[in-house]
Scaffold this motif. Structure first.
Motif, mmCIF file in Angstrom:
data_model
loop_
_atom_site.group_PDB
_atom_site.id
_atom_site.type_symbol
_atom_site.label_atom_id
_atom_site.label_comp_id
_atom_site.label_asym_id
_atom_site.label_seq_id
_atom_site.Cartn_x
_atom_site.Cartn_y
_atom_site.Cartn_z
ATOM 1 N N GLY A 11 13.975 69.186 34.138
ATOM 2 C CA GLY A 11 14.036 69.987 35.367
ATOM 3 C C GLY A 11 14.638 69.164 36.500
ATOM 4 N N ARG A 12 13.986 69.243 37.674
ATOM 5 C CA ARG A 12 14.559 68.555 38.843
ATOM 6 C C ARG A 12 14.508 67.043 38.667
ATOM 7 N NH1 ARG A 12 11.034 71.742 43.175
ATOM 8 N NH2 ARG A 12 9.545 71.317 41.513
ATOM 9 N N VAL A 13 13.336 66.499 38.296
ATOM 10 C CA VAL A 13 13.203 65.048 38.128
ATOM 11 C C VAL A 13 13.998 64.567 36.905
ATOM 12 C CG1 VAL A 13 11.563 63.213 37.534
ATOM 13 C CG2 VAL A 13 10.996 64.886 39.317
ATOM 14 N N ARG A 33 12.738 72.770 25.770
ATOM 15 C CA ARG A 33 11.834 73.505 24.878
ATOM 16 C C ARG A 33 12.581 74.520 24.048
ATOM 17 N NH1 ARG A 33 6.923 75.819 28.374
ATOM 18 N NH2 ARG A 33 8.492 76.008 29.997
ATOM 19 N N ALA A 59 8.866 64.125 32.241
ATOM 20 C CA ALA A 59 9.033 64.738 33.565
ATOM 21 C C ALA A 59 8.754 66.234 33.483
ATOM 22 C CB ALA A 59 10.436 64.465 34.091
ATOM 23 N N THR A 60 7.635 66.569 32.850
ATOM 24 C CA THR A 60 7.201 67.967 32.781
ATOM 25 C C THR A 60 6.148 68.209 33.862
ATOM 26 O OG1 THR A 60 5.336 67.483 31.330
ATOM 27 C CG2 THR A 60 7.450 67.956 30.263
ATOM 28 N N ALA A 64 1.820 70.773 31.163
ATOM 29 C CA ALA A 64 2.636 70.812 29.938
ATOM 30 C C ALA A 64 2.744 69.452 29.269
ATOM 31 C CB ALA A 64 4.039 71.325 30.271
ATOM 32 N N CYS A 83 6.727 60.051 34.740
ATOM 33 C CA CYS A 83 7.004 60.403 36.148
ATOM 34 C C CYS A 83 6.084 61.509 36.631
ATOM 35 C CB CYS A 83 8.432 60.906 36.299
ATOM 36 S SG CYS A 83 9.671 59.792 35.690
ATOM 37 N N THR A 84 5.170 61.977 35.781
ATOM 38 C CA THR A 84 4.374 63.136 36.169
ATOM 39 C C THR A 84 3.318 62.754 37.201
ATOM 40 O OG1 THR A 84 2.683 62.828 34.459
ATOM 41 C CG2 THR A 84 4.619 64.146 33.861
ATOM 42 N N VAL A 124 8.305 59.425 44.767
ATOM 43 C CA VAL A 124 9.488 59.668 45.593
ATOM 44 C C VAL A 124 10.036 61.019 45.151
ATOM 45 C CG1 VAL A 124 11.144 58.542 44.029
ATOM 46 C CG2 VAL A 124 11.632 58.619 46.484
ATOM 47 N N PHE A 126 12.663 64.008 43.969
ATOM 48 C CA PHE A 126 13.777 63.984 43.005
ATOM 49 C C PHE A 126 15.125 63.871 43.706
ATOM 50 C CE2 PHE A 126 13.499 68.445 44.127
ATOM 51 C CZ PHE A 126 14.811 68.878 44.105
ATOM 52 N N ARG A 193 11.844 66.077 52.843
ATOM 53 C CA ARG A 193 11.779 65.400 51.545
ATOM 54 C C ARG A 193 12.753 64.242 51.423
ATOM 55 N NH1 ARG A 193 9.318 67.910 47.353
ATOM 56 N NH2 ARG A 193 10.839 66.887 45.987
HETATM 57 N N1 NAP Z 1 9.873 67.331 42.275
HETATM 58 C C1 NAP Z 1 9.732 66.053 42.667
HETATM 59 O O1 NAP Z 1 10.343 65.623 43.671
HETATM 60 C C2 NAP Z 1 8.853 65.109 41.879
HETATM 61 C C3 NAP Z 1 8.874 63.744 42.222
HETATM 62 C C4 NAP Z 1 8.128 62.839 41.461
HETATM 63 C C5 NAP Z 1 7.373 63.298 40.396
HETATM 64 N N2 NAP Z 1 7.336 64.633 40.100
HETATM 65 C C6 NAP Z 1 6.553 65.059 38.931
HETATM 66 O O2 NAP Z 1 7.488 65.171 37.871
HETATM 67 C C7 NAP Z 1 7.132 66.260 37.000
HETATM 68 C C8 NAP Z 1 8.309 67.238 36.932
HETATM 69 O O3 NAP Z 1 8.574 67.758 38.217
HETATM 70 P P1 NAP Z 1 9.887 68.636 38.501
HETATM 71 O O4 NAP Z 1 9.904 68.876 39.963
HETATM 72 O O5 NAP Z 1 11.066 68.036 37.849
HETATM 73 O O6 NAP Z 1 9.514 69.994 37.740
HETATM 74 P P2 NAP Z 1 10.505 71.165 37.257
HETATM 75 O O7 NAP Z 1 11.762 71.138 38.062
HETATM 76 O O8 NAP Z 1 9.675 72.399 37.230
HETATM 77 O O9 NAP Z 1 10.898 70.734 35.764
HETATM 78 C C9 NAP Z 1 9.959 70.668 34.748
HETATM 79 C C10 NAP Z 1 10.710 70.731 33.421
HETATM 80 O O10 NAP Z 1 9.756 70.567 32.367
HETATM 81 C C11 NAP Z 1 10.114 71.471 31.335
HETATM 82 N N3 NAP Z 1 8.958 71.769 30.494
HETATM 83 C C12 NAP Z 1 7.858 72.489 30.792
HETATM 84 N N4 NAP Z 1 7.025 72.510 29.752
HETATM 85 C C13 NAP Z 1 7.612 71.791 28.763
HETATM 86 C C14 NAP Z 1 7.242 71.435 27.443
HETATM 87 N N5 NAP Z 1 6.065 71.827 26.910
HETATM 88 N N6 NAP Z 1 8.102 70.686 26.724
HETATM 89 C C15 NAP Z 1 9.268 70.266 27.226
HETATM 90 N N7 NAP Z 1 9.681 70.554 28.490
HETATM 91 C C16 NAP Z 1 8.843 71.308 29.234
HETATM 92 C C17 NAP Z 1 10.650 72.684 32.052
HETATM 93 O O11 NAP Z 1 11.461 73.405 31.163
HETATM 94 P P3 NAP Z 1 11.503 75.022 31.082
HETATM 95 O O12 NAP Z 1 12.761 75.368 31.801
HETATM 96 O O13 NAP Z 1 11.545 75.279 29.633
HETATM 97 O O14 NAP Z 1 10.261 75.537 31.759
HETATM 98 C C18 NAP Z 1 11.447 72.044 33.173
HETATM 99 O O15 NAP Z 1 12.768 71.748 32.763
HETATM 100 C C19 NAP Z 1 5.848 66.865 37.583
HETATM 101 O O16 NAP Z 1 4.752 66.308 36.893
HETATM 102 C C20 NAP Z 1 5.880 66.414 39.041
HETATM 103 O O17 NAP Z 1 4.566 66.288 39.578
HETATM 104 C C21 NAP Z 1 8.072 65.536 40.811
#
Ligand code: NAP
Length: 202
Positions: A11-13, A33, A59-60, A64, A83-84, A124, A126, A193
């Motif tokens: 996803g974003r990260v 997935r 990075a889910t 998940a 990174c979660t 930090v 993404f 952000r």
């Molecule tokens: N956003 C930030 O700035 C940031 C910064 C640091 C840490 N984080 C942490 O990093 C993690 C990801 O954040 P994000 O913002 O990148 O979230 P996001 O944009 O929602 O991306 C999450 C990704 O995980 C995939 N996913 C979900 N369930 C899965 C599974 N069972 N198997 C494989 N892939 C799966 C999703 O795919 P689908 O398209 O199939 O749903 C999606 O591509 C979180 O734990 C968050 O707390 C986020």
């Protein structure tokens, strides 16, 4: 030397990190997935990305994480960058699902038996992961993990993104890095952000 990197949760990260490391010459596969026919060659299934990578990035969303790791197959010998953040919506707003006496990072390490698990790139946004360019000081990312032999490779990957990588000690320091992420998230809500933590020395 380029690393073989498998991104679990593209996803974003995962997208930001994978694109940045690919641009730096590392070999990256994004594990989805539901891989679709006709998608880019670097988009594969979760198990294939996990098989490919010597370094894996988790990075889910937190709910998940366990299933995503289970879908990876065996993780023995892998370096796993977690990174979660174990975020839940509590009665007072966003909160950590666990902490103080344990951490999401330690839970991930238990789920990822045999992998060398590191907690970093969780405190930090993404938007800053694809090249951490800031005006005054280099922003930092703390790196927590128990495997001393693998840690320099993880530190080098974090440094390559533009961060000052700081060794935070063993994986149990994830107990401190996850609340730090929550502080970052709260500050980002009011101040935007585009910020990142830096550690200054005199
Ligand atoms: N956003 C930030 O700035 C940031 C910064 C640091 C840490 N984080 C942490 O990093 C993690 C990801 O954040 P994000 O913002 O990148 O979230 P996001 O944009 O929602 O991306 C999450 C990704 O995980 C995939 N996913 C979900 N369930 C899965 C599974 N069972 N198997 C494989 N892939 C799966 C999703 O795919 P689908 O398209 O199939 O749903 C999606 O591509 C979180 O734990 C968050 O707390 C986020």
């Amino acid at each position: 030397m380029g690393e073989r990197i498998g991104i679990i949760g593209a996803g974003r990260v995962g997208g930001a990190l994978g694109r940045a490391w690919a641009a730096l010459g590392h070999d990256v596969r994004f594990g989805a997935r539901r891989p679709r026919a006709g998608q880019a060659a670097d988009r594969v299934g979760v198990a294939e990305a996990a098989r490919f990578g010597d370094v894996l990035v988790l990075a889910t969303p937190w709910p998940a994480a366990k299933d995503a790791l289970a879908a990876c197959g065996g993780l023995a010998g892998k370096i796993l960058i977690d990174c979660t953040n174990p975020l839940v919506m509590g009665p007072e707003g966003l909160a950590l699902a666990l902490g103080h006496a344990t951490s999401g990072g330690e839970q991930v390490a238990a789920w990822a038996a045999g992998a060398a698990t590191f907690k970093t790139l969780n405190h930090v946004g993404f938007e800053s992961m694809g090249g951490a360019l800031f005006a005054a000081a280099r922003p930092c990312q703390f790196v927590a993990g128990d495997d001393a032999a693998a840690k320099p490779r993880v530190m080098a990957l974090v440094e390559a993104l533009g961060f000052q990588a700081i060794d935070a000690g063993p994986l149990r320091a994830a107990r401190l890095l996850e609340p730090l992420a929550l502080l970052w998230i709260e500050a980002a809500r009011s101040q935007g952000r585009t910020s990142a933590f830096a550690l200054l020395r005199r």
